[in-house]
Structure formats: C-alpha cells, structure tokens
Scaffold this motif. Structure first.
Motif, PDB file in Angstrom:
ATOM      1  N   LYS A 167       0.848  -1.196   0.000  1.00 58.48           N
ATOM      2  CA  LYS A 167       0.000   0.000   0.000  1.00 58.48           C
ATOM      3  C   LYS A 167       0.881   1.242   0.000  1.00 58.48           C
ATOM      4  O   LYS A 167       1.807   1.374   0.791  1.00 58.48           O
TER       5      LYS A 167
ATOM      6  N   ALA B   4       0.901  -6.626  -4.427  1.00 56.14           N
ATOM      7  CA  ALA B   4       0.418  -5.695  -5.449  1.00 56.14           C
ATOM      8  C   ALA B   4       0.402  -4.290  -4.866  1.00 56.14           C
ATOM      9  O   ALA B   4       0.016  -4.081  -3.714  1.00 56.14           O
ATOM     10  N   ARG B   5       0.836  -3.310  -5.654  1.00 56.87           N
ATOM     11  CA  ARG B   5       0.782  -1.901  -5.231  1.00 56.87           C
ATOM     12  C   ARG B   5      -0.669  -1.445  -5.197  1.00 56.87           C
ATOM     13  O   ARG B   5      -1.432  -1.738  -6.116  1.00 56.87           O
ATOM     14  N   SER B   6      -1.031  -0.759  -4.152  1.00 54.06           N
ATOM     15  CA  SER B   6      -2.409  -0.268  -4.080  1.00 54.06           C
ATOM     16  C   SER B   6      -2.413   1.111  -3.437  1.00 54.06           C
ATOM     17  O   SER B   6      -1.446   1.507  -2.806  1.00 54.06           O
TER      18      SER B   6
END
Lengths: 300, 556
Positions: free
Chosen positions: B91, B554-556
């Motif tokens: 994140k 995962a980038r969020s």
C-alpha cells in the motif's frame, strides 16, 4: 522530608577516555556512607573490589555497603527504573558519561521528575590534556567537556612538569574550580553536594588537608536576592556551598541551597520544622597536595 | 530423481562477466544448475519448464548490506513523511507535504481508532522539507485533546507531543529537562528534542520498542525486501546477538519456508549489545559457528563512529559545516572515542570477523581507516573486507588508502536524492556536495563497493538506490556532482556482487552462475534497456530465494 518524597541528587562524571572516571567512581563507592547508585556504561571497566561485592544479578551489582552499580545497557531510563525499584531506594545517583559524551546531555536527565542535578564533575588527565587540546579529532570534544564542568578533577597533575601552565590553559576554557588529585582521591564532601543533612550536626573536618569547611546556622528567614548575591560573590576558592534556608518569600518552607563551582541552585525542601537553618561552605585552600592549610574553622 | 526447473526469461543478466547474459536459468535443489539456452539446459536431464518468467528479466537477487529490522516495525504506526512511501503490504501512503496535511492525515487516523486509551503514534515527519513551519502541540491538539499523540520525526532527534501526551508524561511548565521547548509564556510547546526530553514520553517509547522487537517487524522487513527485489538484507547492528531470545526469534521467523528473504545479522556494542570487544567477537564467532540456517547469516560487526550529516552531528574534516544552524557546535559527535577504535577493530579483526563502521563524515572515516591499518600491522590478515559504511564524504585519498588496505565501501547513495539539496545549501556546501557518495571515485580507485538505503531512514529498494547513484538527481530535480555518476551496469554490479563481496557471500550469491544459490530479482523491464532516469520505475515481479518464488505484494 522523608526518603520517599525526597528528590534524588544526581552527579554526572564526565571526561575523555583514560582521564580516570572509573577510578573516581571506585573511590566514591569505596568511601560512600550513603546508598549510592552508580550508573555505568560498562561493568568491564569498573573492577569493583571483590570484597565489596554482595551480589551480582544481570545488569546490577549490589555492594555490601548498600551501594549498587547498574549498567546502562538499556539506556538511562531503563537503569533509572532498575535503581528506583531497589529497596531501600538509593539516596544518590552517580552517572558515568561515556568518554566522548557531552556531560551536559547526560545532566539533562537529572531534571526528570524525582531527580535533582547535584553537579557535573569532569575528570581531566593533566598529563594528556595539552595534547588532547591540540588533537584535531577530539579538541572540540574535550573543550566541550571542560565547559560543561561544575568541578574539574585534575588527575596526574604530579606527572606534569609545568602544571601551572596546564591549569592556565584549562582555565581559559572553563571557569570551574580545578582540584588536583591522585587516583581521584578527593573527599566525598567535595565531590558530592546536595544531601539530606543531619540537622543538628556541624560539618566535620574534611579528611583532606587541602580543604577547609565552615558553617553558618541561623533561625531567621533570609532575603532571596541578598542570598543569591552573597553566594554568587563567594571567591573562586569556595568550591561548594550546601544547606537549607528559609526564604522571606516562603518562610514556612525550607529551600535547599546548592552551589557547586559557578552554578547555584535553589530547590524546594519541604516544610520548615522550626529548627535552625544551616549553610556549609567547602573551600579549597591549596591547589597542591602539601599540608600547608589550616583545618576547619568555625565562622558561623 | 532430480528436481530441475528451467525458467526461460526475456533475458537473464547474470553479473558473471564470463557469461553475462542467457536465455534461461535452470534451478535444482535451490541452487543454480546452469544458465544458457533452453536446449543447453535441457541436456542436464529430466526437468520441467516453467514459463512464468518468460517475459521477465532475471537478475541476481539484490544484496542490501545496510538496513534495520525496524523498517518492518515502523509500519505498525501511521506514516506522516514528506514523500509517498509503500508499506510492506504494497500500500502506497501519500506523503504529507505541509503541517496542515500532517494534521489532516492524523485527524483521519484518529477517527478510525476504536480504543480511546490507545495513544496515536506517527513517524517519518521530516520538517527539513517544510522550511518555516514547525509542528507543535497546538496543531496536534486540533486532532485530539484527549488522546495522547506523539509524532516521531525522521531525524530520530525530535518528537512532537500533544497536550494530552504531555499531561500523561507529566511535562509541565515546571519541567526543566533541556530539550523540552517552551513558548514565550513558559509553557511547553510540545517539541521534545534529543533523547532526555523524548524519553519523558515513556508511553510512546514503550510501544515503539515492542513494535521493533515483534515478529511482525521481521516479516514486514522481509516483505519490503521481496517487493523491491532484495534477497538478502542486513540488519546492521539492531539485533542483540548476545541475547538468545532475540536470536531464537530470528531463527523462528527465517526458518518458516514462507519467509521471503535471507537476513544477515551484525553484532554490535550498541542498543544493549556486549560492549567489551573481545567478548563481543567471541559471541559473534560462536553464534556463527553454531548456525545451520541457510537464511540467517552472521560474521560481521557494526561499529558507529559518528552521527549524521543532515543533523550536523557527523564528524567532518576542516572546514567543518557550511551553513549550520545558529548555536550549533563546530563539529559533530563521536560515538566511540577515536583513540579506542583501533583496539576495537583489532579485537574483531583477530577473531576473523569483518568490521562495518558507520562513518558519515570524512574525519570519522579517517579514524576508521587508520584503525584498520593499525589492526593489520598488529595482526596481518588477508581478505578481511572491513567496510566503511555510509562513506558520504570519503575523499579520493581515503579511497586510495582503503584500496591499499583491502577495504570495501558501502555508499549511502539515497542521500543524493533525499537530502542532496540540503547538503549543497546547508551542510557541506556545493563543492563537497558534488563529491558526496562518490561511487565513481570509489570505482576509479579500485574499491569494491555497494550502495544502500539504511531503511527505514530511506525506503528500501535497490532499483531506486541504483537510480540515485546513476543519476545523482536531488529532490528538487538538480544533478548534484555529475562527475560522480556511474553507469547502470556499474550500479547493477554494486547492488549484486558488490554487496555479496563485502559480506563475504560472493561465493554463494551476487551473480547467477552454476553452483550459486538460486536467489533472483525478477523484473518487468530490462534495466540495461530503459532510460536510466526510469530505472527506479521498473516493476518488480518479486524474488526467488533458494529456488522458491516470492511474488511482490500488489501496489495499491
């Protein structure tokens, strides 16, 4: 004042590596007549006389004379918690600053709740200090330490050919009184200041003929400004003034008076119980180790 | 029965100069069987072909030789730093670029907290980027007057408390602890400077210490490594190797097959470590000789000689600091007396360990280099690889002497981006700033070097750190010292085999070649093909450690 609500005086011992800080600590521990907690960076250097050691437990060594030695492995706060948990609790803290520390930074902790700063003693190797003050790596560190001192203890002055020159050069950096010593051997009355005074006892002779003491007893409240002015006007040879007075702006209370070197502090000392107030003066009569001074004189 | 997997890739960049690139890599039993064409690899016998990296670029796993495990622990608290920053779960937290933004962020966090007694502790505030503004208690009181709030600044030298925290900590107008800053009316304004003042907020510190020592910190630390391509991370001196409980906790975390990184632990006399160098060396040798865990490594000692340049506490040579704040000391702080360094180094040197010494300033570096020379005179020894850590102001003459003595450098390239503007304008001035973190000089003088993040001081991620060394672009977008830039290939060397060499792991990792561990960084783009200015933007699929793939969050 009872022990439980008394502020614990804190003495900080600073000085560059090799100046003799741990020797001085050992001297204090050996001669202590109160429960002193010594906080050190490393037990490795302290080498407490085995005969003195009562028990050792992790970060704490207890001595037969009631003193304890506590490592600051968990930092100052951790060590403080440990010593405060001791029963009976210590009457005084002596904190060894590391050889490169600014003793003023350590003294900052002495303003925490429950503590009061007694003084900062900086130990100097009189033989090495001229070299140290020319060394590009440490010159500023040593100067900072000298400036932080309330009292300077000059070790190994006997080894120095031109001791006066060393004193003058130190004096150009720090105004603190310079006390020469061999192995840190100076009277505890000089090294340690604020204490819970025995109310009726007159000061005894200091067991070092270079020093003299006298005391003053009085019942009446004194004027705050006059007291401060008088104490600040004491000659440089008066290395300590300690005791308690009633101030005319708070005559129902005792005020602890504490002057060490150039630093004067007045702190609250609980309700007045009707007895006389007292101030004790400790004066350096001779910078050298010769017995050319008069012993205790009563001027009070 | 063998267990061989062939991974075809867009390209395998091996960092082995004898075989620089390949089409594929074959992995057997956690190690590299060989690189080559698929046909060449198939000839090793029974195998499976795994195509999942067929469009990726495989590099040796990045070696990060200077980080701290608290990089994983700090994320238990909200981040209020200036730059956007990704947490270990991927994140991305937006940066707070003004005091108002910090307050707004804290209001948001406070509104989500359920336990009214729980203090709000935030970290990463860096007011160096907000000139003229100071965060004080009244800002934080607008967040809450009841919940204690404590904001820990990025420098580590300052914190800001709100009134509720000050009340809980008994900080009042009577508090005389130096560093408790007071306003014109004599009331504490919430700023707590330096350890004595900050330690008054015991409630906050207790929580920070618990967080740093937690298992969650160890996992967050390795997850951050995985997300950005590191396969070995060095906790440089924050763990007490003399504390069996701490070693057991590391053992437990790293022996979990899901733990996505190898960790090297340095012994240190700091943070409660053993202070006697002879005893510390004996402990370090003992813990290393007993270790059977492939993912946990030992053998190095961390010493800290000075402070930080941006804090004006590093020991720099004459003419010292350029434009220091009013009242600042002439020079920085020693954390070890310079005269004591040679004996300390000698104790570790004699025990066969490698000493990594934090030297931000050039005066500190000189003391350490001279101490290594003394240790070598007393006790000649080859391939010690003693390393100057940070090496920020190390001069050409110092690099030459380091080369003569067989020393290594770990250069703090991330400073160029994060504080390069401040170094030019305030700390050391334009000329010395141009030669800070001098990778090109180190290379020219024949030093084996790597580069680092010192996470959590700056974010972990070797593509970003390499980007700093290659481009030397500051936060304001200016190039600082173009003559110290290095090529992408040299930067890749630094973050792989360069790091492995100084940790004495280069026989096992740092390049992709037959017999070495199957530790890879798996990238979406080829760093040798992209515009060097976009090096930091290359996507990281994840890593492989000992033949096990770990996909980045995962980038969020």
């Amino acid at each position: 004042m009872t022990d439980s609500d008394a502020l614990i005086p804190v003495t900080v011992i600073g000085g560059y590596l090799g100046a003799g800080k741990t020797t001085l600590l050992n001297h204090i521990l050996r001669n202590a007549d109160e429960r002193i907690a010594v906080l050190v960076n490393d037990f490795g250097d302290i080498n407490i006389d085995a005969a003195l050691v009562d028990s050792a437990d992790g970060d704490t060594i207890s001595l037969a004379n009631g003193c304890i030695c506590c490592s600051m492995v968990d930092g100052f706060i951790g060590a403080l918690e440990t010593v405060k948990a001791q029963s009976p609790s210590p009457q005084r803290l002596v904190v060894e600053a590391s050889g490169v520390a600014d003793p003023q930074q350590i003294a900052a902790y002495a303003h925490m709740p429950g503590l009061v700063l007694d003084g900062t003693i900086v130990v100097v190797d009189a033989d090495q200090v001229p070299k140290q003050l020319r060394n590009e790596y440490i010159r500023d560190v040593v100067e900072q330490q000298l400036r932080a001192a309330d009292l300077l203890v000059l070790n190994k002055r006997d080894l120095v050919a031109d001791a006066d020159r060393v004193s003058t050069s130190i004096g150009s950096i720090s105004d603190a009184p310079q006390l020469s010593a061999v192995n840190g051997e100076l009277p505890l009355e000089v090294l340690l200041g604020i204490e819970v005074l025995e109310r009726d006892a007159a000061p005894g002779p200091v067991a070092d003929d270079r020093f003299g003491t006298w005391s003053e007893s009085f019942a009446e409240p004194v004027d705050r400004a006059e007291l401060v002015e008088r104490l600040e006007a004491q000659p440089d040879s008066v290395v300590r003034v300690k005791g308690f007075v009633r101030l005319n702006d708070a005559p129902e209370l005792l005020t602890i008076v504490h002057r060490v070197g150039e630093r004067l502090a007045l702190s609250p000392g609980g309700p007045w119980d009707g007895s006389d107030c007292q101030l004790v003066f400790v004066e350096l009569r001779s910078k050298n180790s010769v017995a050319d001074v008069t012993l205790v004189t009563e001027r009070g | 029965m063998t267990n061989t997997t062939i991974y075809p890739a867009r390209r395998v960049i091996t960092m082995n100069p004898a075989f620089p690139t390949a089409d594929a890599v074959a992995v057997r039993d956690g190690r590299v069987l060989a690189v080559g064409t698929i046909e060449e690899l198939a000839a090793w016998g029974e195998h499976t072909v795994d195509d999942r990296f067929a469009d990726k670029v495989i590099l040796p796993g990045f070696i990060e030789a200077h980080t701290h495990v608290m990089a994983g622990g700090v994320w238990q608290f909200p981040y209020v730093g200036y730059f956007d920053r990704a947490d270990p779960d991927g994140k991305v937290w937006k940066g707070s670029t003004s005091i108002d933004a910090v307050v707004e962020r804290l209001i948001e966090i406070e509104s989500e907290m359920t336990d009214p007694a729980e203090p709000l502790i935030a970290w990463g505030l860096d007011p160096i980027y907000m000139p003229g503004e100071r965060l004080v208690a009244k800002h934080l009181d607008s967040v809450s007057t009841e919940r204690p709030i404590f904001v820990y600044h990025a420098s580590g030298h300052l914190a800001t408390a709100n009134s509720a925290m000050m009340t809980r900590s008994e900080i009042t107008e009577h508090t005389e602890v130096p560093g408790v800053i007071k306003d014109a009316d004599g009331q504490p304004n919430g700023e707590l400077q330096e350890p004595a003042a900050m330690s008054l907020a015991t409630m906050a510190f207790e929580r920070l210490i618990v967080a740093i020592g937690s298992a969650q910190a160890k996992w967050g630390y390795a997850n951050e490594a995985r997300n950005t391509g590191q396969t070995l991370i060095t906790d440089l001196g924050t763990t007490r190797i003399n504390d069996p409980e701490q070693i057991d906790a590391w053992e437990e975390a790293t022996s979990d097959p899901a733990y996505p990184a190898r960790v090297m632990l340095a012994g240190s006399p700091m943070f409660g470590g053993e202070e006697d160098p002879v005893k510390l060396a004996a402990i370090a040798v003992d813990v290393q000789s007993r270790n059977e865990n492939d993912k946990l490594r030992y053998g190095i000692i961390k010493l800290v000689l000075d402070g930080s340049i941006q804090g004006f506490t590093a020991r720099v040579s004459w003419p010292y600091y350029y434009n220091p704040p009013e009242g600042a000391a002439e020079n920085g702080l020693w954390l070890i007396p310079p005269d004591a360094v040679a004996d300390m180094v000698t104790a570790h040197h004699k025990a066969g360990l490698t000493v990594h010494a934090h030297c931000n300033g050039d005066q500190a570096a000189q003391v350490f280099i001279d101490a290594v020379e003394t240790a070598l005179e007393r006790h000649p020894r080859w391939n010690h690889r003693h390393t100057v850590q940070h090496c920020q102001l190390t001069t050409q003459a110092q690099y030459k002497k380091m080369a003569e003595l067989g020393m290594c450098a770990n250069i703090f390239s991330n400073h160029l981006f994060f504080w390069g503007d401040q170094h030019r304008d305030f700390t050391v001035g334009p000329e010395r700033a141009a030669r800070m973190d001098a990778c090109a000089t180190a290379q020219r003088e024949g030093i084996s070097y790597t580069i680092h993040s010192d996470s959590p001081i700056t974010p972990m991620g070797h593509l970003h750190t390499a980007w700093c060394a290659v481009n030397r672009v500051t936060a304001s977008g200016q190039v600082l010292g173009p003559d110290e830039r290095i090529s992408v290939m040299d930067a890749l060397h630094a973050i792989t085999i360069g790091g492995a060499y100084q940790l004495k792991l280069d026989h096992e990792m740092g390049s992709i070649e037959s017999g070495k561990l199957a530790d890879f960084a798996i990238l979406e783009e080829d760093p040798l093909d992209v515009d060097p200015m976009t090096l930091k933007d290359i996507g990281v699929w994840g890593t492989m450690v000992g033949g096990v793939a770990y996909q980045a969050a995962a980038r969020s």
